[in-house]
Design a protein around this motif. Structure first.
Motif, short mmCIF file in Angstrom:
data_model
loop_
_atom_site.label_atom_id
_atom_site.label_comp_id
_atom_site.label_asym_id
_atom_site.label_seq_id
_atom_site.Cartn_x
_atom_site.Cartn_y
_atom_site.Cartn_z
N PHE A 64 0.83 -1.20 0.00
CA PHE A 64 0.00 0.00 0.00
C PHE A 64 0.87 1.25 0.00
CE2 PHE A 64 -2.38 3.39 1.97
CZ PHE A 64 -3.67 3.28 1.45
N HIS A 65 1.86 1.29 0.89
CA HIS A 65 2.72 2.47 0.99
C HIS A 65 3.57 2.65 -0.26
CE1 HIS A 65 2.66 3.46 5.55
NE2 HIS A 65 1.49 2.99 5.16
N ASP A 66 3.88 1.57 -0.94
CA ASP A 66 4.61 1.66 -2.20
C ASP A 66 3.74 2.29 -3.28
OD1 ASP A 66 6.70 1.21 -4.10
OD2 ASP A 66 5.65 -0.59 -4.77
N CYS A 67 2.55 1.76 -3.44
CA CYS A 67 1.67 2.19 -4.54
C CYS A 67 1.22 3.63 -4.40
CB CYS A 67 0.44 1.28 -4.62
SG CYS A 67 0.83 -0.43 -5.08
N PHE A 68 1.13 4.16 -3.18
CA PHE A 68 0.59 5.49 -2.96
C PHE A 68 1.61 6.61 -3.18
CE2 PHE A 68 -3.53 4.29 -2.03
CZ PHE A 68 -4.30 5.36 -1.58
N ILE A 69 2.85 6.28 -3.47
CA ILE A 69 3.83 7.34 -3.71
C ILE A 69 4.04 7.58 -5.20
CG2 ILE A 69 6.18 8.15 -3.27
CD1 ILE A 69 4.42 8.10 -0.79
N ARG A 70 4.69 6.68 -5.89
CA ARG A 70 4.95 6.85 -7.32
C ARG A 70 4.35 5.72 -8.14
NH1 ARG A 70 8.69 10.78 -8.33
NH2 ARG A 70 9.68 11.66 -6.49
#
Length: 318
Positions: A64-70
């Motif tokens: 989740f934290h990966d997808c929400f940045i770039r």
């Protein structure tokens, strides 16, 4: 050159560029080039879970934290360097763990199919397996993501915070092309895991000028949280499980939410909109409805891509 231009873009434009570049992912992307990739992921996630019951929640949160940045480009896996502090060392990500699981998968996959399977795909598949191996649904993960070359700690400020209200949550999700329905469904991921006191301290101490405790919290539940997290808490890893069945993927999160037993302000915020409140009630009464919506929203979120290469080591760019 591409990295320099990417860094110069304002964050809103980066998000726009991500939303416009959703790659054509494929369910059978590795069928010919690395057919054993997904089984390797599942086996390693299963073994890690036997030793550490927090692995599933860690992998789901990491994705989740990966997808929400770039976009889902495995930028959260990159290590900091002497010249750059990476996402994993940004304040919201300090508590992320289980990176070793992805490293183990990558090592085995590289030995079998060198330079083929991206770290971003490994993380997406591992998140799916984390859910299914915890008793939740399974689904076919579209694959073909590429890994990013940019990871900046300050970008983690753009992650939705546990203190967000419904308007802030809606804005955060809509910037990624995700709807209010996606917001409620993906919030169900909070059925797994543990939270440190700092993430819900605002609700149990000095809530506002009138109340010390958030009045939307069920009183005995609030009292239990205050015992675990006193105002001058000195226990480093003190906190509470996300719900009463924190190692099982189920709809208990929603059942507790409607009872005033949620941890975050952002959880409680789901009850402040007519649309989201109705969905919370729906998912609380039907695990089947929740699982179907969660799978749909996970596929939607994890299909936001933005990478450029297949890293040989998930912690460093090629």
């Amino acid at each position: 050159m591409a990295s320099t231009i990417y860094l110069a873009l304002p964050f809103a434009l980066v998000l726009l560029s991500i939303s416009l570049r959703v790659s054509a992912l494929s369910l059978n992307y590795y069928d010919q080039t690395c057919p054993k990739a997904e089984s390797i992921v599942k086996n390693i996630v299963r073994k890690a879970m036997r030793n550490d019951r927090t692995v599933p929640s860690a992998l789901l949160r990491m994705h989740f934290h990966d997808c929400f940045i770039r976009g889902c480009d495995a930028s959260v896996l990159l290590n900091s360097t002497t010249k750059n502090t990476a996402e994993k060392d940004g304040p919201p990500n300090i508590s992320l763990h289980a990176f070793y699981v992805i490293d183990l998968v990558k090592k085995q996959v590289e030995a079998l199919c060198p330079g083929v399977v991206s770290c971003a795909d490994i993380l997406a598949v591992a998140a799916r397996d984390a859910v299914s191996l915890s008793g939740g649904p399974t689904w076919n993960v579209p694959k073909g993501r590429k890994d990013g070359r940019v990871s900046i700690a300050t970008d983690t400020r753009q992650l939705p915070a546990p203190t967000f209200n419904i308007s802030q949550l809606q804005q955060s999700f809509s910037q990624r092309g995700l709807s209010m329905d996606d917001l409620v469904a993906l919030s169900g991921g909070h059925t797994l895991g543990f939270s440190h006191c700092s993430s819900f301290q605002n609700r149990i101490h000095n809530f506002d000028a009138t109340n010390d405790v958030d009045s939307s919290l069920q009183p005995s539940f609030a009292a239990s949280l205050r015992r675990v997290c006193p105002v001058h808490n000195k226990v480093k890893n003190a906190g509470a499980t996300m719900d009463s069945s924190a190692t099982t993927f189920d709809n208990m999160y929603y059942k507790l939410l409607v009872q005033g037993k949620s941890l975050f302000s952002s959880d409680q915020a789901l009850l402040t909109s007519t649309r989201t409140k109705a969905l919370v009630s729906k998912f609380a009464s039907s695990q089947q409805e929740f699982e179907a919506a969660f799978v749909e929203s996970m596929i939607k979120m994890s299909s936001i891509t933005g990478g450029q290469e297949v890293r040989l080591d998930c912690r460093v760019v090629n």
